[in-house]
Motif scaffolding. Structure first.
Motif, short mmCIF file in Angstrom:
data_model
loop_
_atom_site.label_atom_id
_atom_site.label_comp_id
_atom_site.label_asym_id
_atom_site.label_seq_id
_atom_site.Cartn_x
_atom_site.Cartn_y
_atom_site.Cartn_z
N ASP A 96 13.93 -2.53 11.34
CA ASP A 96 12.48 -2.34 11.47
C ASP A 96 11.86 -1.78 10.20
O ASP A 96 10.64 -1.81 10.04
CB ASP A 96 12.17 -1.40 12.64
N ASN A 97 12.71 -1.28 9.29
CA ASN A 97 12.21 -0.65 8.08
C ASN A 97 12.61 -1.38 6.80
O ASN A 97 11.90 -1.30 5.79
CB ASN A 97 12.73 0.79 7.97
N LEU A 98 13.76 -2.05 6.82
CA LEU A 98 14.34 -2.62 5.61
C LEU A 98 14.81 -4.04 5.85
O LEU A 98 14.85 -4.51 6.98
CB LEU A 98 15.54 -1.76 5.15
N GLY A 99 15.17 -4.72 4.77
CA GLY A 99 15.90 -5.97 4.88
C GLY A 99 15.11 -7.25 4.74
O GLY A 99 15.70 -8.32 4.59
N SER A 100 13.79 -7.18 4.76
CA SER A 100 12.98 -8.39 4.57
C SER A 100 11.61 -7.99 4.03
O SER A 100 11.21 -6.83 4.11
CB SER A 100 12.81 -9.16 5.89
N ILE A 101 10.94 -8.97 3.44
CA ILE A 101 9.57 -8.74 2.94
C ILE A 101 8.62 -9.07 4.07
O ILE A 101 8.17 -10.21 4.23
CB ILE A 101 9.29 -9.58 1.68
N SER A 102 8.33 -8.06 4.87
CA SER A 102 7.50 -8.24 6.07
C SER A 102 6.55 -7.07 6.21
O SER A 102 6.89 -5.93 5.85
CB SER A 102 8.39 -8.32 7.32
N ALA A 103 5.39 -7.33 6.75
CA ALA A 103 4.39 -6.28 6.96
C ALA A 103 4.95 -5.16 7.81
O ALA A 103 5.60 -5.39 8.83
CB ALA A 103 3.14 -6.87 7.62
N GLY A 104 4.74 -3.93 7.35
CA GLY A 104 5.20 -2.76 8.08
C GLY A 104 6.51 -2.20 7.58
O GLY A 104 6.87 -1.06 7.92
N GLU A 156 0.86 -1.18 0.00
CA GLU A 156 0.00 0.00 0.00
C GLU A 156 0.90 1.23 0.00
O GLU A 156 1.62 1.46 0.97
CB GLU A 156 -0.92 0.00 1.22
N ASP A 157 0.87 1.96 -1.10
CA ASP A 157 1.81 3.06 -1.31
C ASP A 157 3.24 2.52 -1.18
O ASP A 157 3.63 1.65 -1.94
CB ASP A 157 1.52 4.22 -0.36
N ASN A 158 4.01 2.98 -0.19
CA ASN A 158 5.41 2.55 -0.10
C ASN A 158 5.66 1.53 1.01
O ASN A 158 6.80 1.29 1.40
CB ASN A 158 6.33 3.76 0.12
N THR A 159 4.60 0.90 1.50
CA THR A 159 4.73 0.00 2.64
C THR A 159 4.16 -1.38 2.32
O THR A 159 3.13 -1.50 1.65
CB THR A 159 3.98 0.57 3.87
N ILE A 160 4.83 -2.41 2.79
CA ILE A 160 4.33 -3.78 2.69
C ILE A 160 3.28 -3.97 3.77
O ILE A 160 3.54 -3.73 4.95
CB ILE A 160 5.47 -4.80 2.86
N VAL A 161 2.08 -4.41 3.38
CA VAL A 161 1.02 -4.60 4.37
C VAL A 161 0.73 -6.08 4.62
O VAL A 161 0.15 -6.44 5.65
CB VAL A 161 -0.28 -3.86 3.98
N ALA A 162 1.15 -6.94 3.69
CA ALA A 162 0.97 -8.39 3.88
C ALA A 162 1.91 -9.13 2.95
O ALA A 162 2.19 -8.67 1.84
CB ALA A 162 -0.48 -8.80 3.62
N ALA A 163 2.39 -10.28 3.41
CA ALA A 163 3.27 -11.10 2.57
C ALA A 163 3.21 -12.54 3.07
O ALA A 163 3.15 -12.81 4.27
CB ALA A 163 4.71 -10.58 2.63
N GLY A 164 3.19 -13.48 2.12
CA GLY A 164 3.17 -14.89 2.49
C GLY A 164 2.69 -15.73 1.31
O GLY A 164 2.75 -15.30 0.15
N SER A 165 2.21 -16.92 1.60
CA SER A 165 1.69 -17.79 0.55
C SER A 165 0.27 -17.37 0.17
O SER A 165 -0.41 -16.67 0.94
CB SER A 165 1.68 -19.24 1.02
N LYS A 166 -0.18 -17.78 -0.99
CA LYS A 166 -1.52 -17.39 -1.48
C LYS A 166 -2.62 -17.81 -0.52
O LYS A 166 -3.63 -17.11 -0.37
CB LYS A 166 -1.77 -18.01 -2.86
N ARG A 167 -2.43 -18.93 0.14
CA ARG A 167 -3.49 -19.40 1.05
C ARG A 167 -3.55 -18.60 2.34
O ARG A 167 -4.55 -18.69 3.07
CB ARG A 167 -3.28 -20.88 1.35
N SER A 168 -2.52 -17.82 2.64
CA SER A 168 -2.50 -17.08 3.90
C SER A 168 -2.71 -15.58 3.72
O SER A 168 -2.85 -14.84 4.70
CB SER A 168 -1.16 -17.30 4.63
N VAL A 169 -2.72 -15.09 2.47
CA VAL A 169 -2.84 -13.66 2.22
C VAL A 169 -4.08 -13.40 1.35
O VAL A 169 -4.26 -14.03 0.30
CB VAL A 169 -1.59 -13.11 1.51
#
Length: 424
Positions: A379-387, A46-59
């Protein structure tokens, strides 16, 4: 009061309605925090932030989202290179570099910044640039004037008189001294303060001689413990991390004892250095690809024969010690020294990291979550994680099976913006 509250609610609602939602789907995604592969991946931005990430069955994919289906791709966090010189031109070394003005090298940095971003490196640590040219590049990127990676910058590297990070190419009558030269504990404190004043967000100093500097012995320590300690203390007091260029054994070990956050190159590492790094939690950034460029193309680019002779010794030892450090479990980050070799070719180092001891997952972690932690940006960078910031790259195929795929990144998303996509 009721009117104000109503207007505020309407404003917030309008703002939420304007938010852009983009979804990426791919056959695979690398979870660098847990060191595992996720199949049938979905990332919601959403805009410049990841709000969800995972497998299709979980997102759940929002119905109003723009969806990009990538198919046989692997999604990863934006890559991070912790040792670049964006204002340096790999085709100009030694005396050739004396011909370029500060405005010229800054403009050259614009080209290199874009090439780096297009190679999938969405964040870099620029460890040394004349005249705070890297600060200008960072600010131009942040203001949207030019394309480039997110930059953490040091300004001029600090060094001793006549050492690596000083200009030793010209004779005495020119009275040439590099702008980062400072001798003595109070002098190094002062120059740290100056670099911070003019926009540095990282401090870099030269703790030993270097390969590409005239008249320095690559293994000889520069700066005493007291000078290093004062430098590190001043930087840490202001909330900045510190990187030291150090090939030689005593310089490596002294810098770690003085509290540096990362050691660059680490060529003549010994068992004490490994023990100290493990004890202090120090990161190593070892540029084990660059030796190939120096020895094959360096003479043509103007690298002095003195420097080529040093590299013939240093490169082999560095790769041997890279293996030892990886096996011992020292914290490692990806650092290419791009600028010595061409910008945009940063990814070539991955294959060497795997050849000399890392698993493909370790090499990818060294270019994602570990640099983020080193920079205190986990807390901001380095992985594909919500937030976290939406910095994402994608490659066709699975780099865990063939790490060289990272030399040809097909998708680059920085700060939520798709800046490159060959899959569309």
């Amino acid at each position: 009061m009721k009117t104000i509250i109503t207007l505020l609610a309407l404003t917030l609602g309008a703002s939420a309605a304007c938010a852009k939602t983009t979804v990426l789907t791919a056959d695979r995604m690398i979870d660098v925090e847990n060191g595992k592969l996720i199949n049938n991946a979905v990332v919601v931005m959403e805009d410049n932030t990841i709000v969800a990430a995972g497998s299709k069955r979980s997102v759940t994919i929002p119905t109003d989202a723009d969806v990009m289906e990538l198919g046989d791709y692997t999604l990863m966090p934006g890559l991070m290179d912790m040792h670049v010189h964006l204002t340096s031109d790999a085709t100009k070394h030694g005396y050739k570099r004396l011909a370029d003005s500060l405005p010229r090298v800054t403009l050259t940095g614009v080209k290199h910044a874009k090439a780096t971003l297009m190679a999938g490196f969405t964040t870099v640590r620029n460890v040394g640039a004349p005249g705070f040219a890297d600060v200008a590049l960072r600010d131009a990127i942040n203001d949207g004037d030019i394309q480039g990676p997110r930059m953490f910058v040091s300004g001029p590297s600090l060094g001793v008189t006549g050492g690596h990070c000083d200009n030793n190419l010209l004779p005495y009558e020119f009275h040439t001294v590099s702008e980062g030269v400072a001798d003595g504990p109070w002098a190094v404190r002062e120059i740290v303060r100056r670099n911070i004043k003019y926009g540095a967000t990282v401090i870099k100093f030269c703790g030993t001689g270097g390969v590409l500097s005239k008249g320095t012995k690559v293994g000889v320590q520069q700066y005493t413990f007291e000078e290093m300690q004062a430098l590190v203390d001043e930087a840490h007091m202001r909330g900045l991390t510190v990187a030291t260029h150090a090939h030689g054994t005593s310089g490596i070990n002294t810098a770690i004892k003085a509290g540096v956050d990362s050691v660059e190159h680490v060529s003549f590492l010994d068992e004490e250095g490994i023990k100290l790094a493990l004890e202090h939690g120090t990161y190593f950034s070892m540029d084990i690809y660059v030796t190939e460029y120096i020895l094959s193309e360096g003479a043509k680019a103007g690298i002095l024969e003195e420097s080529l002779a040093k590299e013939r010794i240093v490169g082999k030892r560095q790769r041997e010690n890279f293996q030892k450090a990886v096996k011992a479990g020292v914290k490692m980050v990806f650092g290419s020294d791009a600028g010595v070799y061409p910008h945009g070719d940063n990814g070539r180092q991955f294959a060497r990291m795997v050849r000399f001891g890392m698993s493909p997952m370790q090499a990818i972690q060294a270019a994602t979550i570990h640099p983020a932690t080193l920079l205190k940006q986990q807390d901001n960078l380095g992985s594909i994680s919500a937030g976290k910031k939406a910095d994402i790259v994608g490659v066709k195929g699975n780099p865990l099976d063939d790490i060289s795929l990272l030399e040809n990144v097909g998708l680059v998303v920085k700060d939520g913006q798709i800046v490159k996509s060959v899959a569309m």
